[in-house]
Write an enzyme that holds these catalytic residues in place. Structure first.
Site, PDB file in Angstrom:
ATOM      1  N   SER A 179       0.823  -1.206   0.000  1.00  0.00           N
ATOM      2  CA  SER A 179       0.000   0.000   0.000  1.00  0.00           C
ATOM      3  C   SER A 179       0.854   1.253   0.000  1.00  0.00           C
ATOM      4  O   SER A 179       2.024   1.235   0.384  1.00  0.00           O
ATOM      5  CB  SER A 179      -0.893   0.009   1.233  1.00  0.00           C
ATOM      6  OG  SER A 179      -0.085   0.161   2.380  1.00  0.00           O
ATOM      7  N   LYS A 180       0.227   2.322  -0.456  1.00  0.00           N
ATOM      8  CA  LYS A 180       0.925   3.593  -0.479  1.00  0.00           C
ATOM      9  C   LYS A 180       1.327   3.965   0.940  1.00  0.00           C
ATOM     10  O   LYS A 180       2.409   4.474   1.182  1.00  0.00           O
ATOM     11  CB  LYS A 180       0.013   4.661  -1.084  1.00  0.00           C
ATOM     12  CG  LYS A 180       0.639   6.023  -1.098  1.00  0.00           C
ATOM     13  CD  LYS A 180       0.037   6.923  -2.136  1.00  0.00           C
ATOM     14  CE  LYS A 180       0.660   8.296  -2.094  1.00  0.00           C
ATOM     15  NZ  LYS A 180       2.124   8.276  -2.193  1.00  0.00           N
ATOM     16  N   ARG A 181       0.402   3.690   1.877  1.00  0.00           N
ATOM     17  CA  ARG A 181       0.661   4.079   3.255  1.00  0.00           C
ATOM     18  C   ARG A 181       1.893   3.414   3.841  1.00  0.00           C
ATOM     19  O   ARG A 181       2.678   4.038   4.542  1.00  0.00           O
ATOM     20  CB  ARG A 181      -0.572   3.794   4.115  1.00  0.00           C
ATOM     21  CG  ARG A 181      -1.037   5.080   4.666  1.00  0.00           C
ATOM     22  CD  ARG A 181      -2.089   5.167   5.690  1.00  0.00           C
ATOM     23  NE  ARG A 181      -1.969   4.436   6.899  1.00  0.00           N
ATOM     24  CZ  ARG A 181      -2.965   3.702   7.361  1.00  0.00           C
ATOM     25  NH1 ARG A 181      -4.074   3.576   6.678  1.00  0.00           N
ATOM     26  NH2 ARG A 181      -2.829   3.086   8.512  1.00  0.00           N
ATOM     27  N   GLY A 225       4.359   2.560   2.212  1.00  0.00           N
ATOM     28  CA  GLY A 225       5.539   3.000   1.457  1.00  0.00           C
ATOM     29  C   GLY A 225       6.169   1.925   0.597  1.00  0.00           C
ATOM     30  O   GLY A 225       7.286   2.074   0.126  1.00  0.00           O
TER      31      GLY A 225
END
Ligand code: GLU
Length: 487
Positions: free
Chosen positions: A255-257, A259
């Site tokens: 996920s983007k969160r 990283g």
């Protein structure tokens, strides 16, 4: 298969970032082509204008460049099968859809958004798969013409067979069979005149003579529809190569969160492109040997579709870190100074010698972004917690530090040359004179110079970076602090 040249394509949609899974497809596509001296094509899939992000195409070019894969045909360099941007091919798809209508494999549909929404809601309530109900399948030719003339918005849908099965062979998963009755009459041409991805990919892969289509396993369920399109046109389908899912250690998606989803985030976080490439290629592929480290040019020789695994692959951040650390250690000192300096600059004034700092930290860095924290004590020592002088292994304690630091200070004052070698000699000869192990001299010095239990370098390296004046200043300060304690 009779495709005589291997031609693969990377077909990203310009949505802003390059996802790790997407980059893996690009790498496999590239390698499948290169290993057979084939061609690797870049095609920009921008038919979904709502998802288009300004500047995203440049992100794609930049990513390929950083990764080191070169396309043989593409929007920027041309080729025999252009244009390579789907929006520039817009005029090309409708005639093919019309051909399918002639063949009875597709039909016009004038259903409104509201009606389709209604169907969706009803299906949801009834807990059944939402499938278009073929309301427009049997419109008369005259009615169709009248509505087209009246400029009513329309889409063109693919007519799926009601019975039977569709089977295709996947290079990774083997034969895959779907019952035709689960397949929806999908839209081929949208009301804005653009083709859907599901239509455009087939037309383009055919026209561009693509021999292998490589993509994530989320496309396995759509592929029978593509196969039916190839059949309807009487075209030979490409070889389908579906790739296993990538999951995080312990499950879940990247996920983007966290990283870990985007290539650019990894690079920003201080991973080296070549390490990321190596790591990504191993997410779902193995050579069948023990070898884990591969350069791209080695992969161009050994990559083999047979090594792609069926089961989902685990994205293990610790493994990526470790691998990145290994790549860092393989850099020459000069190369490392070049890549580490921007990170050192974030924490230290340029008066401190980059080459010395780099030789001190190269062995210990796993990810470049660790560097600022690792070196910031060189700018300013932390206030010393004197319990750090206690260390069993080197037999040091607060009293020993009190005894030894002043001796070291005097030795340093007397030094003419102050460099790595002379500092080392100063410590070791002091230890010898005192009849103690080197560790007992170096431990308190390192604590005095850094204020930290763990440092990237030892006392010698730290003193060398700091220089004589700053070294003396810090040792003096530590002595004064110790004098105030009555331990
Ligand atoms: N444009 C699609 C994507 O970015 C490409 C999928 C494919 O390789 O066909 O997901």
């Amino acid at each position: 298969m009779s495709h005589n040249e291997v031609r693969t394509r990377y077909a990203p949609s310009p949505t802003g970032f390059v996802h790790i899974g997407n980059l893996r497809s690009a790498l496999y596509e590239y390698l499948i082509a290169k290993v057979k001296n084939g061609k690797f094509i870049l095609r920009i899939e921008d038919t979904d204008q709502k998802r288009y992000v300004e500047g995203a195409v440049d992100v794609i070019y930049d990513t390929l460049k950083i990764v080191g894969i070169k396309h043989d045909e593409g929007p920027d360099i041309g080729g025999h099968y252009g244009p390579y941007v789907q929006s520039e091919r817009k005029h090309l798809y409708l005639p093919y859809a019309k051909q399918l209508i002639e063949k009875g494999k597709a039909y016009y549909c004038f259903c409104s958004e509201e009606r389709l929404e209604d169907l969706r809601v009803k299906a949801e309530k009834a807990k059944v798969q939402n499938k278009y109900d073929r309301h427009c399948l049997n419109l008369s030719k005259e009615e169709i013409q009248r509505r087209l003339d009246a400029k009513e918005p329309y889409v063109i849908r693919q007519l799926m067979p009601d019975t039977g099965e569709t089977t295709y062979n996947d290079a990774v998963y083997g034969d895959i069979t779907f019952n035709n009755d689960v397949l929806e009459d999908q839209i081929l041409i949208k009301s804005d005149g653009f083709p859907t991805y599901n239509f455009a990919n087939v037309i383009d892969d055919h026209l561009m003579k693509i021999s292998h289509v490589v993509r994530g396993s989320e496309y396995i369920t759509s592929t029978p529809k593509y196969v039916l399109l190839y059949e309807a046109f009487g075209w030979e389908p490409p070889i389908f190569v579906h790739l296993p899912l990538v999951e995080k250690l312990g499950g879940g998606k990247l996920s983007k969160r966290s990283g870990d989803a985007y290539f650019s985030d990894l690079i920003k976080a201080g991973y080296l492109p070549e390490a990321v490439v190596n790591f990504i290629v191993l997410l779902g592929w193995s050579s069948g040997t023990e070898q884990e480290f591969y350069t791209l040019s080695e992969l161009e020789k050994v990559f083999d579709i047979k090594g792609i695994s069926k089961s989902s692959s685990v994205y293990d951040t610790d493994k990526l870190k470790w691998m990145n650390g290994e790549y860092i250690r393989r850099k020459t000192p000069e190369e490392f100074v070049k890549i580490a300096s921007p990170w050192i600059d974030k924490a230290l004034p340029d008066t401190l010698d980059r080459t010395k700092i780099c030789s001190m930290i190269q062995k210990r860095v796993e990810v470049l972004s660790e560097i600022p924290d690792m070196v910031k004590f060189l700018k300013k020592a932390k206030p010393i917690d004197i319990s750090l002088y206690n260390n069993e292994k080197s037999k040091c304690n607060i009293n020993e530090a009190k005894r030894i630091l002043p001796i070291i200070r005097d030795k340093i004052v007397a030094m003419e040359d102050f460099n790595h070698e002379s500092i080392y000699l100063m410590f070791t000869s002091t230890a010898q004179e005192l009849g103690v192990k080197n560790g007992l001299v170096m431990w308190p010095a390192r604590i005095a110079l850094s204020g930290q239990l763990v440092t990237a370098g030892g006392a010698v390296e730290i003193a060398d970076v700091l220089g004589k004046q700053e070294t003396l200043k810090r040792i003096d300060k530590a002595i004064k602090q110790l004098e105030k304690t009555d331990a």
